[in-house]
Structures are given as C-alpha cells and as structure tokens.
Motif scaffolding. Structure first.
Motif, PDB file in Angstrom:
ATOM      1  N   ALA A   4      22.698  85.851-101.736  1.00 43.76           N
ATOM      2  CA  ALA A   4      22.505  84.984-100.571  1.00 43.76           C
ATOM      3  C   ALA A   4      22.856  83.549-100.924  1.00 43.76           C
ATOM      4  N   CYS A   5      23.236  82.785 -99.900  1.00 42.01           N
ATOM      5  CA  CYS A   5      23.471  81.346-100.021  1.00 42.01           C
ATOM      6  C   CYS A   5      22.343  80.617 -99.287  1.00 42.01           C
ATOM      7  N   ASP A   8      22.492  79.599 -95.531  1.00 42.05           N
ATOM      8  CA  ASP A   8      22.279  80.502 -94.396  1.00 42.05           C
ATOM      9  C   ASP A   8      20.842  80.500 -93.898  1.00 42.05           C
ATOM     10  N   ALA A  39      15.289  81.223 -99.013  1.00 39.00           N
ATOM     11  CA  ALA A  39      16.316  82.263 -98.934  1.00 39.00           C
ATOM     12  C   ALA A  39      15.884  83.505 -99.690  1.00 39.00           C
ATOM     13  N   TRP A  93      23.333  79.848-105.190  1.00 43.89           N
ATOM     14  CA  TRP A  93      23.234  81.304-105.126  1.00 43.89           C
ATOM     15  C   TRP A  93      21.810  81.781-105.356  1.00 43.89           C
ATOM     16  N   ASP A 221      26.204  91.416 -99.500  1.00 45.43           N
ATOM     17  CA  ASP A 221      26.167  90.032 -99.045  1.00 45.43           C
ATOM     18  C   ASP A 221      24.989  89.884 -98.087  1.00 45.43           C
ATOM     19  N   GLY A 223      24.299  87.223 -96.437  1.00 45.26           N
ATOM     20  CA  GLY A 223      24.588  86.248 -95.386  1.00 45.26           C
ATOM     21  C   GLY A 223      24.437  86.814 -93.986  1.00 45.26           C
ATOM     22  N   ARG A 227      21.769  85.538 -91.183  1.00 48.99           N
ATOM     23  CA  ARG A 227      22.252  84.953 -89.921  1.00 48.99           C
ATOM     24  C   ARG A 227      21.773  85.777 -88.722  1.00 48.99           C
TER      25      ARG A 227
END
Length: 234
Positions: A4-5, A8, A39, A93, A221, A223, A227
């Motif tokens: 994950a970033c 996001d 996150a 990250w 991923d 992300g 989202r």
C-alpha cells in the motif's frame, strides 16, 4: 502480501481503526508516520475482516508483549489465533503479510544513506560477528545496501518469532546479504523459513515464517482496496 501507499489513505479510513490504533497514532508527531500507520491498520482490518466475515472496525487486535506486558508485541487476533499477520512501513510503502496456520513476519526498509563509518557503528550494535565481518569486507559503496538487507531479514525473523530487537545479536545468525537468506543459528529448535521479497527500487524487504515455507507468496496492490473502501465509507 499486500503493498500500500500512504497517499491512498483518506480521512474516512479513520472509521476502520480501533481505539488501540488511534492511541498508537496520536503518539506519532510526524504526519508521514501517522499516514503510514493508518494505511497499515486499514489494510490489515479490511483484509482480516473479509477473511473472518467480521466488520473491520470490530476486530480486536492484541499487541501485548509476552515479556513485559507493554503494547508493542507481535499482533494477534484473540479468538482467531490461526490467522497470522505482520505489518511494516518505510518511506512511501506499507507492507502487510497475512498467513493462516503459522506466525509470519515482514519488514520493508528504504536503503539508508549512511557513511561507511556509520554502517560499521550500526552493525556493531545489531549484527552478530559473522554478518558484521562480511559487511566490513565489502566495498564502502555497497555497505549501506548490504546492511539494509541484513536488517530487514533480521527484523522479519524477529517479528515472526515475536522476540523483537531485545535479543543479543549473536542469538540470531543469518546468512550474509550476498547469499540466499537462511537462518544459521537461533536459540530455538523450531525452524524458520526466510526469503527476500521483490521490493520497489531503493527498498529492501524480507518475509519470515515460523514453520515450513508457504506454498506460494502472492503479491497484491492494496491501492484499489483502500480507494474503493474510502469511497464506500464516504
């Protein structure tokens, strides 16, 4: 493996976090650290909640240290001890490892910008003699990268075993960073599987499991998960 970033993360994700998550976050002074924690906590709760059929915010995650009783131990799910997970974050990250059946540990770290003297000082504090001697023989330009690999391998193992960084360096000896990862010595007969993970450029990452090697390591991923959940929560 979920990657994950922190970018996001949305304010709506706060509703997924438990009281312990929020208490840990409020102790962090840097906004970037708070985003990384959010996150990691959100991904953990979304993934585990789906696996257990439980609302993410209803999950009870216990981080009590078995040695001192402080809330910094290996995280576990009371009532679902067979589902293990680990979280690590560095830079932009966040890595989350989830594994049923066996304790797991993951660590990701951005390669430190260290001078040769600084590498030696750090290695003297945390690495056993064989790993430290190998590091000292490398060209100065390779030492920060090699030290980071040794660090994430060691952290992954200690997270999986639940020992943390309180052990003496010589109580855990690993293969040097230029060779395949393997545990050479530790003060416990239970086997530990260890492997390097493919990581973003400029980062190193490792995964450890107390027990046999996993059948497969699947990378996802996180992300889209963050989202989509952010849109639903809003």
């Amino acid at each position: 493996m979920w990657w994950a970033c922190p970018g996001d993360v949305r304010p709506e994700h706060d509703t997924l976090l438990g009281d312990a998550d929020l208490a840990r976050r409020v102790r962090l002074t840097r906004p970037a650290d708070r985003l990384r924690l959010t996150a990691g906590a959100a991904v953990v709760r979304l993934v585990l909640g789906t696996a257990l059929g439980t609302p993410p915010q209803a999950l009870r995650i216990d981080r009590t240290c078995t040695s001192c009783g402080s809330p910094h131990g290996r995280p576990r799910l009371p009532g679902a001890e067979g589902l293990h997970f680990s979280v690590s974050h560095s830079g932009n990250w966040v890595a989350v490892a989830v594994l049923p059946g066996h304790p797991v540990g993951v660590d990701v770290q951005e390669v430190w910008c260290l001078a040769p003297g600084e590498v030696g000082d750090l290695a003297g504090c945390v690495l056993p003699d064989p790993e430290r001697e190998h590091l000292a023989r490398l060209p100065a330009t390779q030492q920060p990268w090699a030290f980071t690999i040794s660090w994430v391998r060691r952290e992954a193992v200690l997270k999986a075993t639940g020992q943390g960084l309180g052990i003496l360096p010589d109580e855990l000896v690993l293969t040097p960073p230029s060779t395949p990862p393997r545990v050479l010595h530790r003060d416990d007969p239970e086997p530990v599987w260890l492997d390097d993970l493919p990581a973003p450029a400029g980062f190193a990452a490792a995964l450890a499991v107390v027990g046999p090697a996993p059948d497969d390591v699947v990378h996802r991923d996180a992300g889209p998960l963050l989202r989509q959940s952010g849109r639903l929560l809003s």
